[in-house]
Design a protein around this motif. Structure first.
Motif, PDB file in Angstrom:
ATOM      1  N   ASN A  77       2.749   8.829   0.538  1.00 12.08           N
ATOM      2  CA  ASN A  77       3.873   8.288  -0.228  1.00 12.08           C
ATOM      3  C   ASN A  77       3.711   6.841  -0.670  1.00 12.08           C
ATOM      4  O   ASN A  77       4.473   6.361  -1.503  1.00 12.08           O
ATOM      5  CB  ASN A  77       5.163   8.400   0.601  1.00 12.08           C
ATOM      6  N   GLY A  78       2.750   6.154  -0.094  1.00 16.94           N
ATOM      7  CA  GLY A  78       2.535   4.768  -0.478  1.00 16.94           C
ATOM      8  C   GLY A  78       3.409   3.773   0.265  1.00 16.94           C
ATOM      9  O   GLY A  78       3.307   2.568   0.028  1.00 16.94           O
ATOM     10  N   PHE A  79       4.258   4.250   1.123  1.00 16.39           N
ATOM     11  CA  PHE A  79       5.089   3.339   1.943  1.00 16.39           C
ATOM     12  C   PHE A  79       5.330   4.001   3.289  1.00 16.39           C
ATOM     13  O   PHE A  79       5.177   5.220   3.436  1.00 16.39           O
ATOM     14  CB  PHE A  79       6.418   3.021   1.247  1.00 16.39           C
ATOM     15  N   TYR A  80       5.716   3.184   4.251  1.00 12.29           N
ATOM     16  CA  TYR A  80       5.962   3.712   5.589  1.00 12.29           C
ATOM     17  C   TYR A  80       7.355   4.331   5.673  1.00 12.29           C
ATOM     18  O   TYR A  80       8.226   4.031   4.845  1.00 12.29           O
ATOM     19  CB  TYR A  80       5.807   2.600   6.635  1.00 12.29           C
ATOM     20  N   PRO A  81       7.592   5.215   6.648  1.00 15.43           N
ATOM     21  CA  PRO A  81       8.910   5.842   6.788  1.00 15.43           C
ATOM     22  C   PRO A  81      10.028   4.813   6.920  1.00 15.43           C
ATOM     23  O   PRO A  81       9.792   3.671   7.332  1.00 15.43           O
ATOM     24  CB  PRO A  81       8.788   6.656   8.086  1.00 15.43           C
ATOM     25  N   GLY A  82      11.230   5.245   6.579  1.00 22.29           N
ATOM     26  CA  GLY A  82      12.385   4.350   6.649  1.00 22.29           C
ATOM     27  C   GLY A  82      12.932   4.091   5.265  1.00 22.29           C
ATOM     28  O   GLY A  82      12.160   3.870   4.326  1.00 22.29           O
ATOM     29  N   ILE A  83      14.278   4.113   5.131  1.00 22.00           N
ATOM     30  CA  ILE A  83      14.925   3.992   3.823  1.00 22.00           C
ATOM     31  C   ILE A  83      14.653   2.625   3.196  1.00 22.00           C
ATOM     32  O   ILE A  83      14.278   2.533   2.037  1.00 22.00           O
ATOM     33  CB  ILE A  83      16.453   4.201   3.955  1.00 22.00           C
ATOM     34  N   ASN A  84      14.824   1.563   3.963  1.00 22.17           N
ATOM     35  CA  ASN A  84      14.671   0.214   3.407  1.00 22.17           C
ATOM     36  C   ASN A  84      13.217  -0.256   3.449  1.00 22.17           C
ATOM     37  O   ASN A  84      12.453   0.130   4.337  1.00 22.17           O
ATOM     38  CB  ASN A  84      15.551  -0.777   4.177  1.00 22.17           C
TER      39      ASN A  84
END
Ligand SMILES: [Ca+2]
Length: 194
Positions: A77-84
């Motif tokens: 996804n290109g980013f780590y888990p977590g909404i913010n």
């Protein structure tokens, strides 16, 4: 009948008989009891130590499982888990988001794993219906991930020099942690992702 007659007729002679050495004296009894208590304490203390060690290695395995899944999630996804994008502070109350991204709804379309075959499950061990790790608390989409001391795992991420990727850890047996001060005694029993 003869013996009774003999005893009752010679009380002085009975008193003169030396004290029996059968059985234990009070001192001997106390000594034995003291030794038993000390041994029991050693056994129970050792048992507690082993149990604590088992919890620790369990936490180490779980932190590793979660951290590896976070990396896999990032690769997709290109980013780590977590909404913010940025979560700093003590890392509290973040495991629902971890659970959602790593198990329940990784493509964030609102449908869970049973009705959405296109999404990826990053840790199958997070299935709350098959809780072999004993770490999920809740059902459906509302699940928290607990460490072996029944506290939520801590998680935070950021895009700055201090925290370029993420921190994932257990606060340890004391349930306390102070991630921004490495010298804090609270951190000594923490279980960290290394
Ligand atoms: Ca701690």
């Amino acid at each position: 009948m003869r013996a009774i007659h003999h005893h009752s007729s010679a009380p002085m002679k009975i008193q003169a008989i030396p004290r029996s050495r059968h059985g234990f004296t009070l001192i001997e009894m106390l000594t034995v009891i003291t030794i038993i208590v000390i041994l029991a304490g050693l056994v129970l203390g050792g048992f507690g130590f082993v149990k604590e060690k088992q919890k620790r290695s369990k936490a180490e395995i779980q932190v590793k499982l979660l951290a590896n899944a976070c990396e896999e999630f990032k690769a997709d996804n290109g980013f780590y888990p977590g909404i913010n994008d940025n979560t700093t502070g003590d890392g509290k109350n973040m495991t629902k988001e971890l659970y959602s991204d790593l198990y329940w709804d990784s493509n964030r379309d609102g449908s869970g794993p049973k009705s959405d075959s296109r999404q990826h499950i990053y840790i199958s061990e997070l299935d709350p219906e098959n809780n072999k790790q004993g770490w999920t608390d809740g059902r459906g989409q509302n699940v928290r991930i607990l460490d072996p001391w029944n506290n939520e795992y801590r998680y935070r991420k950021g895009n700055n020099a201090n925290n370029p990727d993420f921190d994932l850890w257990s606060a340890g047996p004391d349930g306390k942690t102070n991630p921004d001060n490495p010298k804090d005694k609270q951190n000594r029993d923490d279980v960290k992702n290394l």
